[in-house]
Each structure stands twice: as C-alpha cells, then as structure tokens.
Design a protein around this motif. Sequence first.
Motif, PDB file in Angstrom:
ATOM      1  N   HIS A  37       0.841  -1.201   0.000  1.00 42.94           N
ATOM      2  CA  HIS A  37       0.000   0.000   0.000  1.00 42.94           C
ATOM      3  C   HIS A  37       0.876   1.250   0.000  1.00 42.94           C
ATOM      4  O   HIS A  37       1.821   1.349   0.788  1.00 42.94           O
ATOM      5  CB  HIS A  37      -0.885   0.052   1.250  1.00 42.94           C
ATOM      6  N   ALA A  39       2.165   4.570   1.093  1.00 41.68           N
ATOM      7  CA  ALA A  39       2.076   5.349   2.332  1.00 41.68           C
ATOM      8  C   ALA A  39       2.420   6.807   2.081  1.00 41.68           C
ATOM      9  O   ALA A  39       1.801   7.710   2.650  1.00 41.68           O
ATOM     10  CB  ALA A  39       3.013   4.768   3.391  1.00 41.68           C
ATOM     11  N   ARG A  51      -0.727   9.334   2.271  1.00 41.72           N
ATOM     12  CA  ARG A  51      -1.917   8.522   2.489  1.00 41.72           C
ATOM     13  C   ARG A  51      -2.273   8.653   3.953  1.00 41.72           C
ATOM     14  O   ARG A  51      -1.418   8.454   4.833  1.00 41.72           O
ATOM     15  CB  ARG A  51      -1.601   7.067   2.150  1.00 41.72           C
ATOM     16  N   GLY A 100       1.420   8.241   7.303  1.00 36.13           N
ATOM     17  CA  GLY A 100       1.151   7.346   6.177  1.00 36.13           C
ATOM     18  C   GLY A 100       1.389   5.887   6.527  1.00 36.13           C
ATOM     19  O   GLY A 100       0.565   5.018   6.227  1.00 36.13           O
ATOM     20  N   VAL A 101       2.514   5.603   7.161  1.00 35.25           N
ATOM     21  CA  VAL A 101       2.850   4.231   7.544  1.00 35.25           C
ATOM     22  C   VAL A 101       1.827   3.699   8.542  1.00 35.25           C
ATOM     23  O   VAL A 101       1.338   2.570   8.414  1.00 35.25           O
ATOM     24  CB  VAL A 101       4.281   4.145   8.108  1.00 35.25           C
ATOM     25  N   THR A 102       1.492   4.489   9.532  1.00 34.31           N
ATOM     26  CA  THR A 102       0.526   4.065  10.549  1.00 34.31           C
ATOM     27  C   THR A 102      -0.812   3.719   9.914  1.00 34.31           C
ATOM     28  O   THR A 102      -1.422   2.687  10.246  1.00 34.31           O
ATOM     29  CB  THR A 102       0.346   5.164  11.617  1.00 34.31           C
ATOM     30  N   TYR A 103      -1.270   4.556   8.972  1.00 34.52           N
ATOM     31  CA  TYR A 103      -2.568   4.263   8.349  1.00 34.52           C
ATOM     32  C   TYR A 103      -2.515   2.995   7.504  1.00 34.52           C
ATOM     33  O   TYR A 103      -3.374   2.120   7.643  1.00 34.52           O
ATOM     34  CB  TYR A 103      -3.068   5.441   7.503  1.00 34.52           C
ATOM     35  N   VAL A 104      -1.514   2.852   6.642  1.00 32.32           N
ATOM     36  CA  VAL A 104      -1.515   1.673   5.768  1.00 32.32           C
ATOM     37  C   VAL A 104      -1.289   0.386   6.549  1.00 32.32           C
ATOM     38  O   VAL A 104      -1.682  -0.677   6.084  1.00 32.32           O
ATOM     39  CB  VAL A 104      -0.535   1.791   4.580  1.00 32.32           C
ATOM     40  N   ARG A 105      -0.710   0.473   7.731  1.00 31.09           N
ATOM     41  CA  ARG A 105      -0.562  -0.718   8.577  1.00 31.09           C
ATOM     42  C   ARG A 105      -1.928  -1.220   9.057  1.00 31.09           C
ATOM     43  O   ARG A 105      -2.049  -2.369   9.485  1.00 31.09           O
ATOM     44  CB  ARG A 105       0.325  -0.435   9.785  1.00 31.09           C
TER      45      ARG A 105
END
Length: 123
Positions: A37, A39, A51, A100-105
């Motif tokens: 995904h 990010a 993102r 971004g990383v937190t959301y796509v995780r």
Amino acid sequence: MAYDRELAERIRGAISGVEGVQEKAMFGGLAFLVDGHMAIAAGGKGHLMARVDPADGMDLVERPGVHLMEMGGRSMTGWLHVDQSAVDTETALSEWVDRGVTYVRTLPPKAAAKKPMGRKPRA
C-alpha cells in the motif's frame, strides 16, 4: 514531471527501519509502499503525496500547505498533497511519513501481483 530526488532521500531516511517498504515509480513520483500500500510519495518541486486515514483528511487540510489530492477531477479525502513548505524540517516530514505508515498498517496486506501468462503458441 520528475520527482524531487532530495525529498526522496529525506523520505528514505524517515522511513528507514520500517519493514515491508518498497519503492515504486507512480503518478510521476516515487512512491514508498508498505505491505503493498502506498504510504507516501515524493512528487516534483518538493511536495509529497501522503496517504492518511480518510476520517482525518478534512481536519488535516486545515493545516497550511495541505490540500486534498485530486485525481480525475475528484477530491480524495484519504490522499493529501503536502507542499514543500509543510515538510521543510525533518520533524515535519517524519510526521507525514509516520502518519502514512501508521494508516496503511491498518489495511490488510496486498497479495503479490500475479504475472500475466504469455500467449500459448498456436499448434
């Protein structure tokens, strides 16, 4: 338009240590994907595409230099265009990368793309 290589290097530094990161040329920029995904992406002239959780998108555009991303004439609440002025420090950039990383995780990992099968020769 080519992406900003300096910004891409800064993003690499901010995202180092995150597992599952891949780089991929997308949308005229350089995207950083986590588990398939996107990010964050480096765009041209120092801006980036982030993102984010769509529930947070409208609040985040209240910040200076942050706008909803538009594609095909449609605004996308989970995708933000962040001006260079909003990521001029490493702390500011890290916040966007982390967001971004937190959301796509929270998203399920994407399955690996299947390679298209070639045509079988006629007998």
